[in-house]
Design a protein around this motif. Structure first.
Motif, PDB file in Angstrom:
ATOM      1  N   ARG A  12       0.810  -1.218   0.000  1.00  0.00           N
ATOM      2  CA  ARG A  12       0.000   0.000   0.000  1.00  0.00           C
ATOM      3  C   ARG A  12       0.839   1.263   0.000  1.00  0.00           C
ATOM      4  O   ARG A  12       0.331   2.349  -0.198  1.00  0.00           O
ATOM      5  CB  ARG A  12      -0.931   0.005   1.211  1.00  0.00           C
ATOM      6  CG  ARG A  12      -1.988  -1.083   1.148  1.00  0.00           C
ATOM      7  CD  ARG A  12      -2.729  -1.084   2.438  1.00  0.00           C
ATOM      8  NE  ARG A  12      -1.759  -1.272   3.518  1.00  0.00           N
ATOM      9  CZ  ARG A  12      -1.839  -2.186   4.452  1.00  0.00           C
ATOM     10  NH1 ARG A  12      -2.853  -2.986   4.496  1.00  0.00           N
ATOM     11  NH2 ARG A  12      -0.919  -2.308   5.380  1.00  0.00           N
ATOM     12  N   MET A  13       2.120   1.134   0.266  1.00  0.00           N
ATOM     13  CA  MET A  13       3.004   2.304   0.327  1.00  0.00           C
ATOM     14  C   MET A  13       3.273   2.831  -1.074  1.00  0.00           C
ATOM     15  O   MET A  13       3.481   2.051  -2.003  1.00  0.00           O
ATOM     16  CB  MET A  13       4.331   1.949   0.994  1.00  0.00           C
ATOM     17  CG  MET A  13       4.197   1.545   2.455  1.00  0.00           C
ATOM     18  SD  MET A  13       3.647   2.871   3.530  1.00  0.00           S
ATOM     19  CE  MET A  13       5.052   3.943   3.476  1.00  0.00           C
ATOM     20  N   CYS A  14       3.270   4.128  -1.208  1.00  0.00           N
ATOM     21  CA  CYS A  14       3.584   4.763  -2.482  1.00  0.00           C
ATOM     22  C   CYS A  14       5.053   4.519  -2.822  1.00  0.00           C
ATOM     23  O   CYS A  14       5.918   4.555  -1.951  1.00  0.00           O
ATOM     24  CB  CYS A  14       3.315   6.266  -2.377  1.00  0.00           C
ATOM     25  SG  CYS A  14       3.670   7.176  -3.884  1.00  0.00           S
ATOM     26  N   ASP A  15       5.326   4.271  -4.078  1.00  0.00           N
ATOM     27  CA  ASP A  15       6.696   4.112  -4.550  1.00  0.00           C
ATOM     28  C   ASP A  15       7.502   5.350  -4.142  1.00  0.00           C
ATOM     29  O   ASP A  15       7.044   6.474  -4.319  1.00  0.00           O
ATOM     30  CB  ASP A  15       6.672   3.958  -6.078  1.00  0.00           C
ATOM     31  CG  ASP A  15       8.038   3.882  -6.673  1.00  0.00           C
ATOM     32  OD1 ASP A  15       8.562   4.945  -7.060  1.00  0.00           O
ATOM     33  OD2 ASP A  15       8.587   2.770  -6.753  1.00  0.00           O
ATOM     34  N   SER A  16       8.686   5.152  -3.601  1.00  0.00           N
ATOM     35  CA  SER A  16       9.469   6.274  -3.079  1.00  0.00           C
ATOM     36  C   SER A  16       9.865   7.261  -4.176  1.00  0.00           C
ATOM     37  O   SER A  16       9.927   8.458  -3.941  1.00  0.00           O
ATOM     38  CB  SER A  16      10.701   5.783  -2.326  1.00  0.00           C
ATOM     39  OG  SER A  16      11.576   5.084  -3.188  1.00  0.00           O
ATOM     40  N   ALA A  17      10.123   6.762  -5.379  1.00  0.00           N
ATOM     41  CA  ALA A  17      10.476   7.666  -6.480  1.00  0.00           C
ATOM     42  C   ALA A  17       9.281   8.545  -6.855  1.00  0.00           C
ATOM     43  O   ALA A  17       9.436   9.749  -7.094  1.00  0.00           O
ATOM     44  CB  ALA A  17      10.956   6.872  -7.686  1.00  0.00           C
ATOM     45  N   LEU A  18       8.091   7.959  -6.877  1.00  0.00           N
ATOM     46  CA  LEU A  18       6.890   8.735  -7.187  1.00  0.00           C
ATOM     47  C   LEU A  18       6.626   9.765  -6.096  1.00  0.00           C
ATOM     48  O   LEU A  18       6.283  10.919  -6.381  1.00  0.00           O
ATOM     49  CB  LEU A  18       5.685   7.806  -7.353  1.00  0.00           C
ATOM     50  CG  LEU A  18       4.373   8.474  -7.743  1.00  0.00           C
ATOM     51  CD1 LEU A  18       4.501   9.179  -9.090  1.00  0.00           C
ATOM     52  CD2 LEU A  18       3.256   7.447  -7.767  1.00  0.00           C
ATOM     53  N   ALA A  19       6.839   9.381  -4.860  1.00  0.00           N
ATOM     54  CA  ALA A  19       6.658  10.313  -3.746  1.00  0.00           C
ATOM     55  C   ALA A  19       7.637  11.486  -3.866  1.00  0.00           C
ATOM     56  O   ALA A  19       7.257  12.642  -3.654  1.00  0.00           O
ATOM     57  CB  ALA A  19       6.845   9.595  -2.415  1.00  0.00           C
ATOM     58  N   ARG A  20       8.896  11.200  -4.217  1.00  0.00           N
ATOM     59  CA  ARG A  20       9.890  12.278  -4.399  1.00  0.00           C
ATOM     60  C   ARG A  20       9.488  13.195  -5.551  1.00  0.00           C
ATOM     61  O   ARG A  20       9.613  14.412  -5.455  1.00  0.00           O
ATOM     62  CB  ARG A  20      11.283  11.695  -4.664  1.00  0.00           C
ATOM     63  CG  ARG A  20      11.976  11.185  -3.439  1.00  0.00           C
ATOM     64  CD  ARG A  20      13.465  10.904  -3.652  1.00  0.00           C
ATOM     65  NE  ARG A  20      13.859  10.436  -4.971  1.00  0.00           N
ATOM     66  CZ  ARG A  20      13.868   9.144  -5.354  1.00  0.00           C
ATOM     67  NH1 ARG A  20      13.479   8.209  -4.518  1.00  0.00           N
ATOM     68  NH2 ARG A  20      14.259   8.823  -6.564  1.00  0.00           N
ATOM     69  N   ALA A  21       8.999  12.605  -6.644  1.00  0.00           N
ATOM     70  CA  ALA A  21       8.588  13.403  -7.802  1.00  0.00           C
ATOM     71  C   ALA A  21       7.461  14.355  -7.430  1.00  0.00           C
ATOM     72  O   ALA A  21       7.508  15.553  -7.742  1.00  0.00           O
ATOM     73  CB  ALA A  21       8.169  12.495  -8.957  1.00  0.00           C
ATOM     74  N   PHE A  22       6.440  13.844  -6.731  1.00  0.00           N
ATOM     75  CA  PHE A  22       5.325  14.709  -6.350  1.00  0.00           C
ATOM     76  C   PHE A  22       5.724  15.709  -5.277  1.00  0.00           C
ATOM     77  O   PHE A  22       5.209  16.831  -5.250  1.00  0.00           O
ATOM     78  CB  PHE A  22       4.108  13.894  -5.927  1.00  0.00           C
ATOM     79  CG  PHE A  22       3.235  13.531  -7.089  1.00  0.00           C
ATOM     80  CD1 PHE A  22       2.395  14.462  -7.660  1.00  0.00           C
ATOM     81  CD2 PHE A  22       3.275  12.262  -7.627  1.00  0.00           C
ATOM     82  CE1 PHE A  22       1.601  14.148  -8.748  1.00  0.00           C
ATOM     83  CE2 PHE A  22       2.485  11.927  -8.717  1.00  0.00           C
ATOM     84  CZ  PHE A  22       1.649  12.869  -9.282  1.00  0.00           C
ATOM     85  N   ASP A  23       6.640  15.328  -4.416  1.00  0.00           N
ATOM     86  CA  ASP A  23       7.124  16.261  -3.400  1.00  0.00           C
ATOM     87  C   ASP A  23       7.776  17.466  -4.072  1.00  0.00           C
ATOM     88  O   ASP A  23       7.554  18.609  -3.676  1.00  0.00           O
ATOM     89  CB  ASP A  23       8.123  15.564  -2.474  1.00  0.00           C
ATOM     90  CG  ASP A  23       8.574  16.454  -1.336  1.00  0.00           C
ATOM     91  OD1 ASP A  23       7.704  17.063  -0.668  1.00  0.00           O
ATOM     92  OD2 ASP A  23       9.797  16.535  -1.099  1.00  0.00           O
TER      93      ASP A  23
END
Length: 118
Positions: A12-23
């Motif tokens: 259920r955790m968001c992919d860390s790369a996607l999280a960094r991109a949206f951040d």
């Protein structure tokens, strides 16, 4: 002691790369600045006119961040008069298909903001 679940093992955790991109890209104005530079090189004053509602200080801060991240290139022409221009780097150009897809999704799925809110 409760079980600790790592981000890598929890589906259920968001992919860390996607999280960094949206951040980074989700920071207010970054996406709009990139979308504005999609049409080509622009100076600070042109960007200020195109990105309605942004202050000079915030535009300067965002451009500095985008340049530091390697997404935008800053060019200084010694003049006279001295001029500074900004354009998408190779990395920034690589974002264009994703930005185009986001724009298409927004057109299909998000209500348009009232004119007063834009």
């Amino acid at each position: 002691m409760p079980d600790q679940i790592s981000a890598e093992s929890d589906p259920r955790m968001c992919d860390s790369a996607l999280a960094r991109a949206f951040d980074f890209l989700g920071k207010r104005w970054n996406g709009v600045i990139l979308g504005t530079l999609k049409t080509g090189t622009a100076g600070f004053a042109e960007l200020k006119r195109a990105v309605v509602g942004i202050s000079d200080s915030v535009l300067s801060e965002r451009l500095t961040e985008l340049v530091a991240a390697g997404i935008v290139e800053r060019t200084v022409d010694a003049g006279p008069p001295v001029s500074v221009s900004y354009r998408l780097s190779t990395s920034g150009l690589a974002l264009l298909p994703a930005l185009d897809e986001l724009a298409a999704w927004a057109t299909s799925n998000l209500a348009k903001a009232p004119a007063a809110a834009r």
